[in-house]
Design a protein around this motif. Structure first.
Motif, PDB file in Angstrom:
ATOM      1  N   ALA B 304       0.808  -1.219   0.000  1.00 29.39           N
ATOM      2  CA  ALA B 304       0.000   0.000   0.000  1.00 29.39           C
ATOM      3  C   ALA B 304       0.842   1.269   0.000  1.00 29.39           C
ATOM      4  N   GLY B 305       2.142   1.127   0.245  1.00 35.27           N
ATOM      5  CA  GLY B 305       3.018   2.298   0.217  1.00 35.27           C
ATOM      6  C   GLY B 305       3.482   2.568  -1.203  1.00 35.27           C
ATOM      7  N   ARG B 306       3.512   3.807  -1.589  1.00 36.39           N
ATOM      8  CA  ARG B 306       3.915   4.133  -2.944  1.00 36.39           C
ATOM      9  C   ARG B 306       5.334   4.677  -3.011  1.00 36.39           C
ATOM     10  N   LEU B 307       5.697   5.505  -2.065  1.00 33.64           N
ATOM     11  CA  LEU B 307       7.044   6.072  -2.067  1.00 33.64           C
ATOM     12  C   LEU B 307       7.859   5.382  -0.980  1.00 33.64           C
ATOM     13  N   PRO B 308       9.190   5.424  -1.120  1.00 32.86           N
ATOM     14  CA  PRO B 308      10.032   4.734  -0.129  1.00 32.86           C
ATOM     15  C   PRO B 308      10.066   5.463   1.215  1.00 32.86           C
ATOM     16  N   LEU B 309      10.660   4.807   2.188  1.00 36.05           N
ATOM     17  CA  LEU B 309      10.839   5.325   3.552  1.00 36.05           C
ATOM     18  C   LEU B 309      11.168   6.814   3.607  1.00 36.05           C
ATOM     19  N   GLY B 310      10.406   7.539   4.354  1.00 35.22           N
ATOM     20  CA  GLY B 310      10.725   8.946   4.561  1.00 35.22           C
ATOM     21  C   GLY B 310      10.220   9.876   3.478  1.00 35.22           C
TER      22      GLY B 310
ATOM     23  N   VAL C 157      20.743  23.490   6.795  1.00 39.62           N
ATOM     24  CA  VAL C 157      20.002  22.381   6.185  1.00 39.62           C
ATOM     25  C   VAL C 157      20.741  21.099   6.485  1.00 39.62           C
ATOM     26  N   GLN C 158      20.016  20.158   7.049  1.00 41.79           N
ATOM     27  CA  GLN C 158      20.601  18.830   7.236  1.00 41.79           C
ATOM     28  C   GLN C 158      19.792  17.863   6.384  1.00 41.79           C
ATOM     29  N   TYR C 159      20.479  16.900   5.812  1.00 46.05           N
ATOM     30  CA  TYR C 159      19.783  15.915   4.972  1.00 46.05           C
ATOM     31  C   TYR C 159      20.477  14.572   5.209  1.00 46.05           C
ATOM     32  N   ARG C 254      15.776   8.034   7.660  1.00 46.09           N
ATOM     33  CA  ARG C 254      14.986   7.729   6.471  1.00 46.09           C
ATOM     34  C   ARG C 254      15.280   8.760   5.375  1.00 46.09           C
ATOM     35  N   ASN C 255      14.597   9.857   5.446  1.00 46.29           N
ATOM     36  CA  ASN C 255      14.812  10.880   4.416  1.00 46.29           C
ATOM     37  C   ASN C 255      14.770  12.222   5.112  1.00 46.29           C
ATOM     38  N   GLY C 256      15.711  12.372   6.022  1.00 46.18           N
ATOM     39  CA  GLY C 256      15.682  13.444   7.011  1.00 46.18           C
ATOM     40  C   GLY C 256      16.201  14.775   6.503  1.00 46.18           C
ATOM     41  N   LEU C 257      15.405  15.406   5.697  1.00 50.51           N
ATOM     42  CA  LEU C 257      15.743  16.731   5.186  1.00 50.51           C
ATOM     43  C   LEU C 257      15.062  17.769   6.064  1.00 50.51           C
ATOM     44  N   VAL C 258      15.871  18.582   6.719  1.00 50.59           N
ATOM     45  CA  VAL C 258      15.331  19.591   7.636  1.00 50.59           C
ATOM     46  C   VAL C 258      15.968  20.942   7.332  1.00 50.59           C
ATOM     47  N   LEU C 259      15.137  21.933   7.234  1.00 48.40           N
ATOM     48  CA  LEU C 259      15.583  23.302   6.932  1.00 48.40           C
ATOM     49  C   LEU C 259      15.287  24.201   8.113  1.00 48.40           C
ATOM     50  N   ARG C 260      16.291  25.000   8.486  1.00 49.29           N
ATOM     51  CA  ARG C 260      16.043  26.040   9.489  1.00 49.29           C
ATOM     52  C   ARG C 260      16.646  27.347   9.006  1.00 49.29           C
TER      53      ARG C 260
END
Lengths: 375, 375, 375, 375
Positions: B304-310, C157-159, C254-260
């Protein structure tokens, strides 16, 4: 201190709270029903042997013979529920102020008797609903009372704990543990233990009083007819609705006390496990997060904070705020209950709390009718 | 599509959902009760003028005359509540599968009639309880059904929205707006609109069926006797307890649907506004946070998930998952309801939902008795 | 579409995004370097066999011979990095608009060549920095550009992603997987893959351009000299400071994109994994949480939201917003780059991105000096 | 106590922390450089008039003449930075243990001198990096040291505060406020104030020591050449990478200290503003949330918790944990530095901290070269 000896759980919390501001110290006690253990506890706590008593009766008698400057100013009762009433009554009548762990007895009638004793003796009884000592709870109260939320329409308090299944299934505690034994805990487990915190918190913040309630309580794990889960539909005086629900068999929950108040202008939400912030939402559904120590807080919330913004205070500090207010009231005998100076839960809260317990149990038993609160 | 023309709110969501996987397109419609507006909508949507109809009757008639390859496979009903029943019934009886916005009519009897029609016509009716399309809701269901949570003891669903005070106080909508007009919305505002989502979500995840309930509903702002707030105590078959509470006058709330399920081994919590994660708590009260796309998820949640983790999926993707299952069921006429392949809410869910609405309203009216669910 | 056949990861995302609004469909493609797989993919996607091509050269040639109404309007390149440049160049020169997955080649010179080709051919190249399509990113941009944050002093920005250790240690992928093979991925793994997203997001929101940078990149796991972790100190033109840091060996992320972004009046924070909200903090350190769909959002943020408040949009919707703007630009050939109507990342962003990659690698290599950005 | 009189900020925190467990009390002090204010503070604190001193020299002299049971056991220095060194040195040499607020002086050489003094006098110096007293920080340390995270590859600590713009812009403090005056604060504002907390926390948890660093610091608002923002790239001994960044001009931030440690098996994250939980992530990218008081914690983390699960401890309790360890070390003069019993930051941490401050300032000044840490 009565109870709270070696191995006790709530006693040490009281001691940290009353010591934190350097305004009180433990000088006497009957720390355990076991005299040996009581002596040993006294020794560890630096209490003089001659003021380590075998029981509260002995303590009340001996201390009341000491001179005013020497004898204890107040007694802290941290024993199982069924003993609270007798102890508090004797200590009040012996001329001491009392801090009595909740519940304030096991029946509504006991609570009324203590209320009368407080009025007769002109002594003070504090009931440690410690959550009301948190700065952001005081800010929540301020937001309601200043009108910022508008007319209050709905109050929801949930209070979920998971220690009952942990103790029974993982620790395999003996079934006679006092919390699960009506001889010690009284007729109610969860309502009397945490349900009254929920009711007290809702009332502290909103000022709303319950007119009638309809409850469903269940005994899943606790046994002996002791409920460990309950949900309560509430009609407040004036038309607001409430929902108070609590459980101690809620697997995985720690101490999940959450308050939400919906006014017709704004709403607020506060969670005890992250007590330093308070969420306020407006009609446009933008959230504002207020923080302990913020320069925008009301005077009382600011005063109740000990560390600056972003430096967490804990429950001990909240508890100590109650003690500070209690000490202030002791020092100023011309009592002015309800004033900001006397911002601690007292015997009147205890009466309402016991009325709540009895109403919830009655509603759950008797074909689930709506029950009017006693007063 | 019936309804969903220019300016409509839910119609465009259906269109995104059914288009997302390239398996369906809108080829005909009666997009508005206003024929001009309907034509204009058809034109904007690329629907051929000759298949833009004045109303659903005309559409049903004309489309059923087309050849099998040419005519519509299914109809989507996105009109006000009071019209759902007649439209769905006629479209089913005209030989079309139907996607009908909830509620599936305004009475329990209408729902039973549609159920019978589905059985007679052997057509499929999908009811878009779209939240059940989220991957982490499927994982929650898996955790319950695989026994990981143990025996389920308590289910709490809260569903709070604040659009009613926003519309009435900020936007000052005319009182005749259809949502506030029983002629369009039927006898229930909030229970029929979101209460049934709460009941459906609880049942989807746990499989528990309500035996009896006790409710307290109130009309704070909506007027015309339409409730905008309700709390429901629930006894599930088999002994579990439930608490379903919902409000649309909850100032500041967006779309606050939160599910918590307490088993005797673990508990889980899921919140619709952050749908990508699922919290699982164990007896020791450690939390695990599971995430959409995680390699540890069950097959259905993974599929049911379409995009990957995160990489967040949204509600459109959840909705599209329902459509994919619906398309699969259409393609495989030997129906196998309840199978994983047919993982979408159907006419039987609609019957239970309408039974829930009627029971809540009845319990609230009639001196708050416990009411047994019809079936 | 070039690439994106069966088993591909990013191809299906493009297809959902371009299909969502019913404004485009896939009609031709060279879906794989393996002709059999390409044919099979075409068949699954409903592409006519005669428009399923063996490679992009054949596609460019054949499609350019079709009539204007019949031939493709634009090509989507979703192949490994080292092929992007040649494909994009040929497709532009063959008269097609191009959507090219990032990075836009593997050297700064390739990027400059594509920039020149775009100017010469007057075709459009879109580079899918999809995160800029989120409504709350547009709101963040608005808050900076409207002056609400004051002068911008610091951007962080951390990713962080953790798929590299997962693939290498848990899945034990063959070392020749294309992402880990410089022949396919080019000279940079992490900077070219996610570092440029970080740079692009910071620039999109703040408008700040890097003057010089000082970087430290490391190859922990990826091998072959490919960095999988980098931190970059940034001096922006005008005096603001920046810190861009990213990693793909960050276990557990996972996909940890954070902007400050910190201004001298307010600051903001946005996290890609919970994209529906934006936190704004003021000098008094109160937080406001803005939500997608809120009536208080700027026009662009409001327009970019598809579902109402509290109903989550996902990354596919953000991506589709880029496609909508791209389609709008295609329809209006008198280009007006930088306008709100052309709110998508283009070839100029690609040039800056490749300049960033080269500067980071050079600074990391050459005794960590401060490096001025090429332009 | 030296400093910490009426109106002081950090003095009262020390007093709560050392009083909490009933193991110490304030019996003497030179509470202010203003003798009147010092006397008044003494009186409020219940310090006998004859032990309220005009300055620390007088205190050291007078107290050292008292008998062992009567004189102070240790002195707490809570004065502006530039006075720390002289005071600590004299007090150590006068035979007292010392608690010295950080930074431990204003130069590396001062720190080395104090280190030598500690060795010569065999007295103890505690440096209150209070964050290391939190139970979940101890658990984080345990997870690293027990190998559960695997080999540590990357450490990121951010520490952002926004009080500088609040004070300067909202409160409009006079520019001579001591924090902004190098005569009191020394050559560094932010690195010496919070940067060393970041370095200390990273080292406490991981045990990693900095080999070389490359920094970029800036003075945005503080003036007088005092930096209020810095980012530091770090190479740890053994190959791990670090990123330590901190700011006090970060509008809107409260006390945002966040630690993340990435190992090759797991990673962890901890945030000071929500200190009761610790997030651990594994290769599959599932998160586990550990909580203070959990039965699964290591011995040290369990011992450091005062209240049970879900009942928040605050920073005062963390601070008191340091004091308890300090008292234990005082009572057991055969020192065993580094043991669990002596779990508090000491003079060696102060030396490393001052080395860090000097290296960051030097790297920022001198054309941004990589600088090796002194030791």
């Amino acid at each position: 201190m009565v109870g709270g000896g070696i191995g006790a759980s709530i006693g040490p919390v009281h001691r940290m709270a009353l010591r934190l501001d350097g305004e009180a110290e433990i000088v006497a006690g009957a720390f355990s029903s076991n005299p040996e253990k009581s002596k040993e506890s006294a020794s560890q706590l630096g209490v003089a042997p001659e003021r380590s008593y075998d029981d509260y009766r002995q303590m009340a008698k001996a201390e009341s013979k000491l001179s005013e400057g020497e004898r204890i100013d107040f007694a802290v009762i941290v024993t199982p529920n069924t003993s609270h009433f007798e102890m508090a009554l004797l200590l009040l009548e012996s001329g001491f102020h009392v801090v009595c762990e909740k519940p304030m007895g096991v029946t509504f009638d006991q609570a009324k008797t203590l209320q009368a004793a407080v009025r007769n003796t002109r002594k003070i009884l504090m009931l440690p609903h410690a959550y009301t000592g948190y700065p952001m709870v005081k800010q929540a109260k301020h937001l309601v009372h200043s009108g910022e939320l508008g007319k209050i329409r709905k109050v929801v308090v949930q209070y979920y704990q998971g220690w009952v299944p942990y103790r029974l299934k993982v620790q395999a505690v003996p079934s006679k543990a006092w919390k699960f034994d009506p001889a010690f805990t009284g007729p109610s487990l969860t309502v009397a233990d945490i349900g009254i915190h929920a009711e007290n918190l809702a009332r502290y913040v909103t000022g709303l009083e319950i007119e009638e309630l309809c409850a469903d309580s269940t005994s899943f794990l606790a046994g002996q007819g002791l409920e460990d889960d309950a949900s309560v539909l509430v009609h407040y005086k004036g038309g607001a609705r409430g929902l108070l629900h609590f459980s101690q068999m809620a697997t995985g929950e720690r101490n999940g006390l959450v308050l939400r108040v919906y006014g017709d202008k704004k709403s607020l939400a506060w969670a005890q496990e992250t007590p330093e912030s308070l969420t306020v939402c407006d009609l446009s559904r933008m959230d504002s997060i207020l923080h302990k120590g913020g320069p925008y807080l009301c005077d009382q919330a600011r005063a109740a904070g000990r560390l600056p913004l972003g430096h967490p205070d804990g429950l001990v500090e909240a508890f100590a705020n109650l003690y500070l207010a209690f000490f202030e009231a002791i020092r100023n005998p011309g009592r002015d209950a309800g004033s900001e100076r006397e911002d601690f839960p007292d015997v009147d809260d205890g009466v309402i709390g016991m009325g709540f317990v009895e109403a919830v149990l009655e509603s759950s038993r008797s074909d689930k009718k709506w029950i009017r609160m006693k007063c």
